[in-house]
Design an enzyme around this catalytic site. Sequence first.
Site, PDB file in Angstrom:
ATOM      1  CD  GLU A  70      -2.654   1.371   2.508  1.00  0.00           C
ATOM      2  OE1 GLU A  70      -2.560   0.524   3.409  1.00  0.00           O
ATOM      3  OE2 GLU A  70      -3.488   2.302   2.523  1.00  0.00           O
ATOM      4  CG  ASP A  90      -3.351  -2.626   4.306  1.00  0.00           C
ATOM      5  OD1 ASP A  90      -2.629  -1.822   4.922  1.00  0.00           O
ATOM      6  OD2 ASP A  90      -4.554  -2.417   4.063  1.00  0.00           O
ATOM      7  CB  ILE A  92      -1.403  -0.324   9.598  1.00  0.00           C
ATOM      8  CG1 ILE A  92      -0.073  -0.454  10.341  1.00  0.00           C
ATOM      9  CG2 ILE A  92      -2.542  -0.086  10.594  1.00  0.00           C
ATOM     10  CD1 ILE A  92       0.244   0.734  11.259  1.00  0.00           C
ATOM     11  CG  ASP A  93      -7.112  -3.220   6.343  1.00  0.00           C
ATOM     12  OD1 ASP A  93      -7.168  -2.278   5.537  1.00  0.00           O
ATOM     13  OD2 ASP A  93      -8.104  -3.921   6.639  1.00  0.00           O
ATOM     14  CB  THR A  95      -4.145   3.780   8.973  1.00  0.00           C
ATOM     15  OG1 THR A  95      -3.349   2.819   8.296  1.00  0.00           O
ATOM     16  CG2 THR A  95      -3.261   4.913   9.462  1.00  0.00           C
ATOM     17  CG  ASP A 220      -7.769  -2.099   1.730  1.00  0.00           C
ATOM     18  OD1 ASP A 220      -7.045  -1.740   2.669  1.00  0.00           O
ATOM     19  OD2 ASP A 220      -8.167  -1.333   0.829  1.00  0.00           O
TER      20      ASP A 220
HETATM   21  O1  G2H Z   1      -6.327   1.509   6.935  1.00  0.00           O
HETATM   22  P1  G2H Z   1      -6.143   1.345   5.490  1.00  0.00           P
HETATM   23  O2  G2H Z   1      -5.080   0.330   5.132  1.00  0.00           O
HETATM   24  O3  G2H Z   1      -5.996   2.600   4.721  1.00  0.00           O
HETATM   25  O4  G2H Z   1      -7.441   0.575   4.885  1.00  0.00           O
HETATM   26  C1  G2H Z   1      -8.767   1.042   5.046  1.00  0.00           C
HETATM   27  C2  G2H Z   1      -9.473   0.943   3.706  1.00  0.00           C
HETATM   28  O5  G2H Z   1      -8.741   1.520   2.678  1.00  0.00           O
HETATM   29  C3  G2H Z   1      -9.512   0.158   5.998  1.00  0.00           C
HETATM   30  O6  G2H Z   1      -9.661  -1.141   5.476  1.00  0.00           O
HETATM   31 MG    MG Z   2      -6.086  -1.187   4.230  1.00  0.00          MG
HETATM   32 MG    MG Z   3      -3.087   0.255   5.319  1.00  0.00          MG
END
Ligand code: G2H
Ligand code: MG
Ligand code: MG
Length: 280
Positions: A70, A90, A92-93, A95, A220
């Site tokens: 990402e 990813d 940190i999914d 954040t 994601d």
């Molecule tokens: O926290 P992130 O990796 O930006 O992802 C979000 C969606 O884009 C939550 O799934």
């Molecule tokens: Mg994510």
């Molecule tokens: Mg993320």
Amino acid sequence: MADIWQDAMDHAVAIARRAGDVVREALLDDRMVMTKTSSVDLVTQTDQKVEKLIMQSVKDKFPTHRLIGEESVAAGEACDLSDAPTWIIDPIDGTTNFVHAFPFVAVSIGFSVNKQIEFGVVYSCLEDKMFTARRGKGAFCNGNVLQVSDQEDIRQSIIATEFGSSREPEAVNNIFSSLRSILCIPVHGVRTAGSAAINMCLVASGCVEAYYEIGIHVWDVAAASLIVSEAGGVLMDVDGGSVDLMSRRIVAANSRAIAERITEEIRSFSPPRDDAPPQH
Ligand SMILES: O=P(O)(O)OC(CO)CO
Ligand SMILES: [Mg+2]
Ligand SMILES: [Mg+2]
């Protein structure tokens, strides 16, 4: 016969756990927040640090493998999914959850060969839940077998989704239009965990019947898509066709019937694909 990807999967689990340690430690520090595509699309130094940690460890151990991450894509790297063995990361999914210490924060690592996900690892690091799936071999959480809910009546279901990171009135209207239709089927409830990967692991765990979203990215959902299907669930495009992980649209459900019922209510649109050429 030996599993040719077992070594890679073991590495993914080990590095996800190490990444989780970094995330938990960072929660104790000040979290400096930066923004990406909008004022509510957040990123922190920990996202970048964890992505580097995972990517470097993969490069060291599997130098011929490709990587999609990402934060590397945010920094301008291409997001091309070829037939080559590819790690889809990813760091940190969730954040926004991380920034607020809201306890659904995941490290997500999917592994694709010939554009098919071979294994998926989602580590919900504040809950200390390690979700894993290997294609054809089932899905697990901390070693326990996962199975989707057997509820067939959407009126007896909980549906998960997210509000996305656009606050443009038209985008928000689209999201609320779909949400209103689904809520008024009626369903028992709607939930947002704040992490696509964790929402999908909740489907795989049988806690919610379905999750849908438009606007997510391949990192994601790559890992969790296999966790859902190996737990007996189905994946679908929001218009009812086959899911395309680069399309930024997904329905993940316990059954085809519930997935199709949801697609009837979604006001669909098509964000720019993850593999679209960059706009200049
Ligand atoms: O926290 P992130 O990796 O930006 O992802 C979000 C969606 O884009 C939550 O799934
Ligand atoms: Mg994510
Ligand atoms: Mg993320």
